[in-house]
Scaffold this motif. Structure first.
Motif: not given
Length: 60
Positions: A3-4, A42, A49-50, A52-54, A56-57
């Protein structure tokens, strides 16, 4: 689950002083402070935000 947590500097609901308790709720959490950001990360920091999502994905 990795988790971040993106913790904004100016969040009136979750003060940054509470960030020291993240490990009580998440095992192995990574904390990333976002300076100059309020509660709506966001919208206020879309690039952070993007990113961090990248990250994680890409680790799934």
């Amino acid at each position: 689950m990795p988790t971040t947590v993106l913790w904004p500097e100016h969040d009136p609901l979750f003060p940054r002083a509470w960030a020291d308790r993240i490990d009580e709720f998440f095992v192995g959490a990574r904390l990333r402070n976002l300076d100059g950001v309020g509660h709506f990360t966001p919208l206020e920091a879309p690039h952070d935000f993007a990113a961090a999502l990248a990250v994680a994905a890409s680790s799934v």
